[in-house]
Design a protein around this motif. Structure first.
Motif, PDB file in Angstrom:
ATOM      1  N   MET A 149      13.651  41.233 -98.649  1.00  0.00           N
ATOM      2  CA  MET A 149      12.305  40.667 -98.503  1.00  0.00           C
ATOM      3  C   MET A 149      11.230  41.754 -98.535  1.00  0.00           C
ATOM      4  O   MET A 149      10.080  41.510 -98.177  1.00  0.00           O
ATOM      5  N   GLY A 150      11.611  42.965 -98.940  1.00  0.00           N
ATOM      6  CA  GLY A 150      10.636  44.044 -99.071  1.00  0.00           C
ATOM      7  C   GLY A 150      10.333  44.759 -97.775  1.00  0.00           C
ATOM      8  O   GLY A 150       9.303  45.420 -97.657  1.00  0.00           O
ATOM      9  N   GLY A 151      11.230  44.655 -96.804  1.00  0.00           N
ATOM     10  CA  GLY A 151      10.990  45.262 -95.506  1.00  0.00           C
ATOM     11  C   GLY A 151      11.923  46.413 -95.202  1.00  0.00           C
ATOM     12  O   GLY A 151      12.702  46.855 -96.050  1.00  0.00           O
ATOM     13  N   SER A 152      11.831  46.885 -93.973  1.00  0.00           N
ATOM     14  CA  SER A 152      12.696  47.952 -93.477  1.00  0.00           C
ATOM     15  C   SER A 152      13.136  47.596 -92.065  1.00  0.00           C
ATOM     16  O   SER A 152      12.524  46.759 -91.397  1.00  0.00           O
ATOM     17  N   VAL A 153      14.220  48.232 -91.616  1.00  0.00           N
ATOM     18  CA  VAL A 153      14.821  47.902 -90.328  1.00  0.00           C
ATOM     19  C   VAL A 153      15.353  49.177 -89.691  1.00  0.00           C
ATOM     20  O   VAL A 153      15.687  50.136 -90.390  1.00  0.00           O
ATOM     21  N   GLY A 154      15.413  49.184 -88.360  1.00  0.00           N
ATOM     22  CA  GLY A 154      15.935  50.355 -87.677  1.00  0.00           C
ATOM     23  C   GLY A 154      16.182  50.088 -86.208  1.00  0.00           C
ATOM     24  O   GLY A 154      16.015  48.964 -85.719  1.00  0.00           O
ATOM     25  N   MET A 155      16.582  51.140 -85.521  1.00  0.00           N
ATOM     26  CA  MET A 155      16.902  51.039 -84.087  1.00  0.00           C
ATOM     27  C   MET A 155      16.562  52.356 -83.412  1.00  0.00           C
ATOM     28  O   MET A 155      16.686  53.421 -84.009  1.00  0.00           O
ATOM     29  N   THR A 156      16.125  52.259 -82.176  1.00  0.00           N
ATOM     30  CA  THR A 156      15.883  53.426 -81.342  1.00  0.00           C
ATOM     31  C   THR A 156      16.156  53.026 -79.893  1.00  0.00           C
ATOM     32  O   THR A 156      16.448  51.867 -79.614  1.00  0.00           O
ATOM     33  N   ALA A 157      16.062  53.969 -78.995  1.00  0.00           N
ATOM     34  CA  ALA A 157      16.218  53.647 -77.573  1.00  0.00           C
ATOM     35  C   ALA A 157      14.930  53.003 -77.063  1.00  0.00           C
ATOM     36  O   ALA A 157      13.835  53.340 -77.507  1.00  0.00           O
ATOM     37  N   SER A 158      15.078  52.072 -76.123  1.00  0.00           N
ATOM     38  CA  SER A 158      13.899  51.463 -75.504  1.00  0.00           C
ATOM     39  C   SER A 158      13.453  52.327 -74.330  1.00  0.00           C
ATOM     40  O   SER A 158      14.157  53.253 -73.922  1.00  0.00           O
ATOM     41  N   GLU A 159      12.296  51.996 -73.778  1.00  0.00           N
ATOM     42  CA  GLU A 159      11.779  52.743 -72.631  1.00  0.00           C
ATOM     43  C   GLU A 159      12.746  52.688 -71.448  1.00  0.00           C
ATOM     44  O   GLU A 159      12.842  53.617 -70.665  1.00  0.00           O
ATOM     45  N   SER A 160      13.499  51.568 -71.326  1.00  0.00           N
ATOM     46  CA  SER A 160      14.417  51.391 -70.198  1.00  0.00           C
ATOM     47  C   SER A 160      15.772  52.049 -70.440  1.00  0.00           C
ATOM     48  O   SER A 160      16.629  52.019 -69.574  1.00  0.00           O
ATOM     49  N   GLY A 161      15.974  52.616 -71.652  1.00  0.00           N
ATOM     50  CA  GLY A 161      17.263  53.203 -71.988  1.00  0.00           C
ATOM     51  C   GLY A 161      18.158  52.246 -72.747  1.00  0.00           C
ATOM     52  O   GLY A 161      19.240  52.619 -73.190  1.00  0.00           O
ATOM     53  N   GLY A 162      17.727  50.994 -72.878  1.00  0.00           N
ATOM     54  CA  GLY A 162      18.468  50.011 -73.668  1.00  0.00           C
ATOM     55  C   GLY A 162      18.208  50.232 -75.145  1.00  0.00           C
ATOM     56  O   GLY A 162      17.899  51.341 -75.580  1.00  0.00           O
ATOM     57  N   ALA A 163      18.324  49.172 -75.918  1.00  0.00           N
ATOM     58  CA  ALA A 163      18.128  49.264 -77.363  1.00  0.00           C
ATOM     59  C   ALA A 163      16.820  48.604 -77.778  1.00  0.00           C
ATOM     60  O   ALA A 163      16.393  47.617 -77.177  1.00  0.00           O
ATOM     61  N   LEU A 164      16.205  49.150 -78.811  1.00  0.00           N
ATOM     62  CA  LEU A 164      15.027  48.574 -79.419  1.00  0.00           C
ATOM     63  C   LEU A 164      15.317  48.483 -80.917  1.00  0.00           C
ATOM     64  O   LEU A 164      15.371  49.500 -81.605  1.00  0.00           O
ATOM     65  N   PHE A 165      15.590  47.271 -81.382  1.00  0.00           N
ATOM     66  CA  PHE A 165      15.799  47.024 -82.806  1.00  0.00           C
ATOM     67  C   PHE A 165      14.480  46.533 -83.377  1.00  0.00           C
ATOM     68  O   PHE A 165      13.791  45.737 -82.750  1.00  0.00           O
ATOM     69  N   TRP A 166      14.129  47.018 -84.559  1.00  0.00           N
ATOM     70  CA  TRP A 166      12.866  46.646 -85.171  1.00  0.00           C
ATOM     71  C   TRP A 166      13.054  46.355 -86.656  1.00  0.00           C
ATOM     72  O   TRP A 166      14.013  46.809 -87.272  1.00  0.00           O
ATOM     73  N   PHE A 167      12.128  45.553 -87.172  1.00  0.00           N
ATOM     74  CA  PHE A 167      12.017  45.393 -88.614  1.00  0.00           C
ATOM     75  C   PHE A 167      10.556  45.236 -88.966  1.00  0.00           C
ATOM     76  O   PHE A 167       9.741  44.837 -88.138  1.00  0.00           O
ATOM     77  N   GLU A 168      10.232  45.610 -90.193  1.00  0.00           N
ATOM     78  CA  GLU A 168       8.869  45.480 -90.694  1.00  0.00           C
ATOM     79  C   GLU A 168       8.895  44.686 -91.992  1.00  0.00           C
ATOM     80  O   GLU A 168       9.802  44.850 -92.819  1.00  0.00           O
TER      81      GLU A 168
END
Length: 175
Positions: A149-168
């Motif tokens: 769909m012309g986007g991108s996706v990724g993952m990093t650590a969240s502020e709490s130490g959990g996971a933060l998955f993102w897409f644009e």
């Protein structure tokens, strides 16, 4: 059945057989539907969930594919946040793109595993993942759907130490 279905979906995506046209999708409605669908899981786990998406915000996407992406990411966050965990979905927008982030307060993902998370069958902790179900293909499908769909996706650590998955994805005008 779930494994075969996921493999077929992934095969179609990788083979270029995914040709559904994009349209303007109102993000708030889609996110509300996903959270409503997962309400029983939220109740069973005693999880705290939140999402705040401006009612006027839309993205250029395939609605069914985008719903599958959001569902997969929120469901994973609920699985890994544990009993009584917290899952949040937030949105950020700039002139050209909308970024959706799904954040949990689970154990997180060690940095050494992050580059491989979106590969087929990759599991950070195979024993724990098997206990919680899933096919090991959800994040690979998410990546291929977003990319198609012309986007991108990724993952990093969240502020709490959990996971933060993102897409644009490309944004559209505000309604």
């Amino acid at each position: 059945t779930a494994l075969v279905s996921d493999l077929l979906d992934l095969s179609r995506l990788e083979g270029g057989q995914y040709t559904r046209p994009s349209e303007d999708v109102v993000l708030a409605d889609l996110v509300a539907n996903v959270f409503e669908t997962l309400a029983a899981v939220v109740d069973e786990k005693g999880a705290r969930v939140s999402h705040a998406v401006p009612a006027s915000l839309s993205v250029k996407a395939d609605p069914a594919a985008l719903e599958q992406v959001v569902f997969n990411l929120v469901e994973n966050a609920l699985k890994y946040s544990g009993e009584g965990g917290c899952v949040a979905l937030r949105v950020r927008k700039d002139a050209a793109r909308v970024r959706v982030e799904v954040i949990d307060d689970g154990p997180g993902v060690p940095e050494s595993h992050r580059s491989r998370l979106f590969e087929r069958f990759y599991r950070v902790d195979p024993g724990r993942s098997r206990e919680q179900g899933g096919t090991g293909l959800g994040l690979a499908i998410v990546k291929h759907l977003i990319t198609s769909m012309g986007g991108s996706v990724g993952m990093t650590a969240s502020e709490s130490g959990g996971a933060l998955f993102w897409f644009e994805l490309p944004s559209t005008r505000e309604i």
